[in-house]
Design a protein around this motif. Structure first.
Motif, PDB file in Angstrom:
ATOM      1  N   ALA A  60      11.706 -11.630 -19.514  1.00 17.52           N
ATOM      2  CA  ALA A  60      10.808 -10.670 -18.864  1.00 17.52           C
ATOM      3  C   ALA A  60       9.959 -11.348 -17.797  1.00 17.52           C
ATOM      4  O   ALA A  60       9.731 -10.782 -16.714  1.00 17.52           O
ATOM      5  N   ILE A  61       9.493 -12.555 -18.080  1.00 20.97           N
ATOM      6  CA  ILE A  61       8.690 -13.291 -17.090  1.00 20.97           C
ATOM      7  C   ILE A  61       9.539 -13.621 -15.865  1.00 20.97           C
ATOM      8  O   ILE A  61       9.102 -13.441 -14.715  1.00 20.97           O
ATOM      9  N   ALA A 207       0.312  -8.794  -6.705  1.00 26.19           N
ATOM     10  CA  ALA A 207      -0.323  -8.434  -7.972  1.00 26.19           C
ATOM     11  C   ALA A 207       0.181  -7.086  -8.474  1.00 26.19           C
ATOM     12  O   ALA A 207       0.463  -6.918  -9.673  1.00 26.19           O
ATOM     13  N   ARG A 208       0.297  -6.114  -7.592  1.00 25.91           N
ATOM     14  CA  ARG A 208       0.772  -4.796  -8.013  1.00 25.91           C
ATOM     15  C   ARG A 208       2.247  -4.844  -8.391  1.00 25.91           C
ATOM     16  O   ARG A 208       2.675  -4.164  -9.340  1.00 25.91           O
ATOM     17  N   ALA A 209       3.028  -5.654  -7.686  1.00 21.63           N
ATOM     18  CA  ALA A 209       4.454  -5.756  -8.002  1.00 21.63           C
ATOM     19  C   ALA A 209       4.663  -6.317  -9.405  1.00 21.63           C
ATOM     20  O   ALA A 209       5.533  -5.849 -10.145  1.00 21.63           O
ATOM     21  N   MET A 210       3.867  -7.321  -9.781  1.00 16.63           N
ATOM     22  CA  MET A 210       4.017  -7.900 -11.112  1.00 16.63           C
ATOM     23  C   MET A 210       3.494  -6.969 -12.201  1.00 16.63           C
ATOM     24  O   MET A 210       3.976  -7.011 -13.336  1.00 16.63           O
ATOM     25  N   GLY A 211       2.523  -6.133 -11.886  1.00 19.77           N
ATOM     26  CA  GLY A 211       1.930  -5.277 -12.904  1.00 19.77           C
ATOM     27  C   GLY A 211       2.436  -3.856 -12.927  1.00 19.77           C
ATOM     28  O   GLY A 211       1.976  -3.054 -13.756  1.00 19.77           O
ATOM     29  N   GLU A 212       3.374  -3.501 -12.066  1.00 19.18           N
ATOM     30  CA  GLU A 212       3.848  -2.115 -12.013  1.00 19.18           C
ATOM     31  C   GLU A 212       4.555  -1.716 -13.308  1.00 19.18           C
ATOM     32  O   GLU A 212       5.386  -2.463 -13.841  1.00 19.18           O
ATOM     33  N   PHE A 213       4.237  -0.521 -13.786  1.00 18.31           N
ATOM     34  CA  PHE A 213       4.813  -0.038 -15.044  1.00 18.31           C
ATOM     35  C   PHE A 213       5.580   1.265 -14.876  1.00 18.31           C
ATOM     36  O   PHE A 213       6.730   1.371 -15.282  1.00 18.31           O
ATOM     37  N   GLY A 214       4.932   2.283 -14.277  1.00 19.05           N
ATOM     38  CA  GLY A 214       5.499   3.629 -14.294  1.00 19.05           C
ATOM     39  C   GLY A 214       6.856   3.744 -13.653  1.00 19.05           C
ATOM     40  O   GLY A 214       7.833   4.180 -14.285  1.00 19.05           O
ATOM     41  N   ALA A 215       6.969   3.382 -12.385  1.00 13.33           N
ATOM     42  CA  ALA A 215       8.240   3.523 -11.673  1.00 13.33           C
ATOM     43  C   ALA A 215       9.312   2.623 -12.270  1.00 13.33           C
ATOM     44  O   ALA A 215      10.467   3.029 -12.428  1.00 13.33           O
ATOM     45  N   MET A 230       7.453  -7.769 -17.475  1.00 13.32           N
ATOM     46  CA  MET A 230       6.363  -8.118 -18.385  1.00 13.32           C
ATOM     47  C   MET A 230       5.590  -6.889 -18.874  1.00 13.32           C
ATOM     48  O   MET A 230       5.317  -6.780 -20.078  1.00 13.32           O
ATOM     49  N   PRO A 231       5.188  -5.951 -18.020  1.00 12.59           N
ATOM     50  CA  PRO A 231       4.490  -4.764 -18.546  1.00 12.59           C
ATOM     51  C   PRO A 231       5.324  -3.978 -19.545  1.00 12.59           C
ATOM     52  O   PRO A 231       4.794  -3.498 -20.561  1.00 12.59           O
ATOM     53  N   LEU A 232       6.613  -3.822 -19.279  1.00  9.04           N
ATOM     54  CA  LEU A 232       7.480  -3.098 -20.211  1.00  9.04           C
ATOM     55  C   LEU A 232       7.642  -3.867 -21.519  1.00  9.04           C
ATOM     56  O   LEU A 232       7.696  -3.262 -22.595  1.00  9.04           O
ATOM     57  N   LEU A 252      -1.227 -13.271 -20.208  1.00  7.53           N
ATOM     58  CA  LEU A 252      -0.604 -13.980 -19.093  1.00  7.53           C
ATOM     59  C   LEU A 252      -0.591 -13.104 -17.842  1.00  7.53           C
ATOM     60  O   LEU A 252      -0.883 -13.567 -16.734  1.00  7.53           O
ATOM     61  N   LEU A 253      -0.274 -11.825 -18.020  1.00  9.17           N
ATOM     62  CA  LEU A 253      -0.262 -10.894 -16.894  1.00  9.17           C
ATOM     63  C   LEU A 253      -1.665 -10.728 -16.311  1.00  9.17           C
ATOM     64  O   LEU A 253      -1.847 -10.698 -15.082  1.00  9.17           O
ATOM     65  N   ALA A 254      -2.659 -10.626 -17.194  1.00  6.18           N
ATOM     66  CA  ALA A 254      -4.037 -10.515 -16.722  1.00  6.18           C
ATOM     67  C   ALA A 254      -4.477 -11.790 -16.008  1.00  6.18           C
ATOM     68  O   ALA A 254      -5.199 -11.736 -15.002  1.00  6.18           O
TER      69      ALA A 254
END
Length: 278
Positions: A60-61, A207-215, A230-232, A252-254
């Motif tokens: 995932a990372i 930052a947004r690319a690494m943390g994106e969840f919905g799409a 990682m979010p999933l 780690l994501l934070a």
């Protein structure tokens, strides 16, 4: 009724406003982040590090970093080109392009993911054509990248565009008068003037690319070790009551987000110092 400027308010009013802002920031932003790190380290740092070394977590990372590594350069080029066209040129459809740039801000990321499923899914518009050629978009890396690019596209363009518009076109016109080509003008005049804002936009996009969840959740298929970012992966671990792993990945994501924020702050200070002498 006459209103006084804010700078004329008494010391108690300024202190009350500052205290309110700090309190809200601590309660709504600081405490949740502190809770994530606290839970991640509840059983000790070795346990958290061991959770991060799980094969599915490492996958995932890696996938998150790959998606960001592809998304950021694409949005860097596309966002910079869009901002340059809007700020420096007049053409039919200029207002439409400005509106389209803001579209990801107003459309839910889930809807964006569904759009790509509608286009590239097995039952989508291009699904049969892609299947006949053994091309996998949805539930594969290309789908994750496309969905992330859509969601993060405005960050570079919207960070650079106001600065380009504020600077106007005089310097570019002067360079053209002196015989500079369009590429020379862009590289030697336009780009240096917006380099700090461009770097800040790149950091926000990353930052947004690494943390994106919905799409990403819609187009990924949630295949462990293959299409989970990682979010999933945090969601899956949490739903399976693997709290140590979930909070370790979340921490780690934070942490990556905090590093991005620190880098953006440093860039703003550097840009302020560079603008001071000028």
């Amino acid at each position: 009724m006459r209103f006084r400027p804010a700078w004329q308010d008494g010391p108690w009013a300024r202190r009350a406003v500052a205290a309110t802002a700090i309190l809200v920031a601590v309660l709504m932003l600081g405490l949740p982040l502190a809770a994530v790190f606290t839970e991640a380290l509840r059983r000790g740092l070795p346990v958290a590090l061991e959770a991060l070394r799980e094969p599915d977590t490492l996958a995932a990372i890696r996938l998150t970093l790959v998606v960001a590594a592809v998304t950021v350069p694409v949005n860097l080029i596309g966002g910079l080109a869009a901002a340059w066209c809007i700020a420096k040129h007049d053409f039919p459809g200029k207002r439409l392009l400005t509106t389209v740039i803001d579209l990801p801000f107003s459309v839910s990321p889930v809807i964006a993911g569904l759009v790509f499923v509608l286009i590239f899914g097995a039952q989508g518009w291009l699904g049969p054509w892609l299947q006949a050629r053994d091309i996998q978009i949805i539930f594969a890396l290309p789908g994750l990248v496309l969905a992330t690019i859509f969601v993060t596209f405005p960050f570079v363009a919207r960070t650079v565009l106001p600065l380009m518009q504020e600077q106007g076109r005089e310097e570019e016109e002067a360079a053209a008068t002196l015989g500079a080509s369009g590429l020379q003008t862009f590289l030697r005049v336009t780009l240096p003037n917006v380099r700090w804002a461009l770097l800040a936009g790149v950091l926000l996009c990353n930052a947004r690319a690494m943390g994106e969840f919905g799409a990403v959740s819609v187009v990924s298929g949630h295949v462990r070790g293959e299409t989970n970012t990682m979010p999933l992966h945090v969601e899956i671990l949490y739903n399976e009551y693997q709290f140590a792993g979930a909070f370790a990945v979340a921490a780690l994501l934070a942490l990556l987000g905090l590093v991005t924020l620190a880098a953006k702050t440093a860039l703003e200070r550097l840009s302020g110092r560079a603008a001071g002498p000028a």
